[in-house]
Design a protein around this motif. Structure first.
Motif, PDB file in Angstrom:
ATOM      1  N   UNK A  56       0.855  -1.191   0.000  1.00 30.22           N
ATOM      2  CA  UNK A  56       0.000   0.000   0.000  1.00 30.22           C
ATOM      3  C   UNK A  56       0.886   1.235   0.000  1.00 30.22           C
ATOM      4  N   UNK A  57       0.373   2.365  -0.504  1.00 29.73           N
ATOM      5  CA  UNK A  57       1.171   3.592  -0.535  1.00 29.73           C
ATOM      6  C   UNK A  57       1.678   3.958   0.854  1.00 29.73           C
ATOM      7  N   UNK A  58       2.949   4.343   0.917  1.00 27.56           N
ATOM      8  CA  UNK A  58       3.581   4.697   2.181  1.00 27.56           C
ATOM      9  C   UNK A  58       4.081   6.139   2.120  1.00 27.56           C
ATOM     10  N   UNK A  59       4.138   6.751   3.281  1.00 26.84           N
ATOM     11  CA  UNK A  59       4.734   8.076   3.382  1.00 26.84           C
ATOM     12  C   UNK A  59       6.251   7.917   3.326  1.00 26.84           C
ATOM     13  N   UNK A  60       6.864   8.406   2.261  1.00 24.43           N
ATOM     14  CA  UNK A  60       8.307   8.234   2.101  1.00 24.43           C
ATOM     15  C   UNK A  60       9.088   8.921   3.211  1.00 24.43           C
ATOM     16  N   UNK A  61       8.480   9.955   3.815  1.00 32.59           N
ATOM     17  CA  UNK A  61       9.147  10.640   4.915  1.00 32.59           C
ATOM     18  C   UNK A  61       9.291   9.756   6.142  1.00 32.59           C
TER      19      UNK A  61
END
Length: 399
Positions: free
Chosen positions: A79-84
């Motif tokens: 699933x999409x993740x916060x790259x930060x």
């Protein structure tokens, strides 16, 4: 018609991605061998031995980066993740690895008989950026941006090997080479940060269990790829151990040849249905690629040793095909390992380390009267591990 065109385009993109990743991996491996050849010619034997031992430690030291890459790639693919937040994970992991390296620097001086602590400190400083590089690899791999991943891999090879060569030429010793490696690695890290969109670190939960589990399993795999060579060096006469080292190159070729397959399929393994569907195809492709290495080793036999090492090995009668078989089995093990890691199966780590112990015990206590015996043990252990991994996979599918 449009659906057919779209499917065809997808297949073409996958082929292009596979070619790009394969070329990048091949270039990196070729660069590493080129560095060894240049260093052997420029340095005195004692200095070359020092550099080789430090680079061997570096290979082990980047195992946490492999674990970090695997975890990040799977999380991004699911699933999409916060790259930060993932960057925060990567920075924390790299800081821990670098700190451990700094603490262990005096130990390296003692174990490797170094004249100075400086090369060991440079090694620790290099481990930080190389660990963080695993994060950027994972971000690109998990999101399916394989062209950018291949570009970053190429930059990694150019930065590490190019920096090492420049440092070697300027400094003329292991310290200069490792200083160049460190500088080149930090430059590559900047490039990876840019390619991943210049993320800013954000506070996040520390997924220590996932990274540690993946790192342990990857460390066991790295040990298995190199263990027989170390055991041969320990148990065989010097001349026979030298022949074994040449045969081990064939093992590495068979192991590295299908590496692009693992890079491409790992994100697909994040989904259970895709994993069950794709795994047989991935194993088949690996087996087909390594079948070529096996056929060549059968056809040319020990003449391959003379081709690799020169005329001094023309009289060797050591069989080469078991080395190719061992590398081929380990390539299958890697694909099965990725599948089990994606499924969260903790048993695979125990299985990997059990194989390390079994191979070590068999060679050191019993089967070490010839190079053929040592490589036969390595091939059988790798084959048994591949079979055990396949059985784990089959059992998981029946649940």
């Amino acid at each position: 018609m449009s659906v057919d065109v779209e499917v065809g385009q997808t297949r073409t993109d996958k082929r292009v991605a596979a070619i790009l990743v394969s070329l990048a991996l091949a270039a990196n491996n070729a660069g590493a061998y080129a560095l060894s050849i240049v260093a052997a010619r420029l340095l005195a034997p004692s200095a070359f031995g020092e550099l080789s031992s430090l680079l061997a430690v570096l290979v082990i030291g980047v195992v946490p980066a492999m674990g970090l890459q695997t975890v990040v790639a799977l999380r991004v693919a699911r699933k999409p993740q916060d790259s930060g937040t993932l960057l925060a994970l990567g920075l924390t992991t790299s800081a821990i690895v670098a700190t451990i390296g700094l603490i262990l620097a005096p130990v390296l001086v003692f174990v490797l008989h170094l004249d100075s602590v400086v090369p060991a400190l440079l090694l620790a400083v290099t481990l930080g950026p190389l660990t963080l590089l695993g994060l950027f690899h994972g971000l690109l791999q998990g999101s399916g941006r394989f062209a950018l991943l291949a570009g970053l891999m190429s930059l990694e090879g150019a930065g590490k090997v190019g920096g090492s060569l420049v440092g070697l030429l300027i400094g003329g010793d292991a310290t200069g080479a490792l200083a160049g490696t460190a500088i080149g690695s930090y430059l590559v890290i900047f490039c990876g940060w840019v390619l991943c969109g210049r993320p800013r670190p954000r506070k996040a939960g520390w997924h220590a269990g996932e990274v540690l589990h993946a790192a342990q399993a990857m460390l066991a795999l790295v040990l298995l790829v190199n263990l027989d060579l170390v055991l041969a060096r320990h148990t065989l006469p010097a001349g026979e151990a030298g022949e074994y080292a040449l045969g081990a190159i064939v093992t590495k070729i068979a192991y590295w040849l299908p590496q692009a397959v693992g890079v491409l399929v790992l994100p697909r393994f994040a989904n259970g249905d895709d994993r069950r569907r794709i795994l047989p195809a991935a194993l088949t492709v690996c087996a087909a690629l390594d079948a070529f290495v096996l056929l060549v080793s059968f056809a040319f036999g020990s003449r391959l040793l003379a081709f690799i090492g020169g005329s001094g090995y023309a009289a060797s009668t050591m069989p080469v095909w078991p080395f190719a078989l061992a590398g081929s089995m380990l390539a299958l093990v890697q694909i099965l390992l990725f599948s089990r890691l994606a499924a969260g199966d903790r048993r695979v780590t125990l299985l990997m380390w059990t194989t390390v112990v079994v191979e070590t015990v068999l060679v050191t206590t019993w089967l070490h009267s010839s190079a053929a015996q040592v490589v036969t043990v390595a091939a059988c252990c790798a084959g048994g591990l591949a079979l055990s991994g396949a059985l784990l996979e089959l059992r998981s599918r029946r649940r």
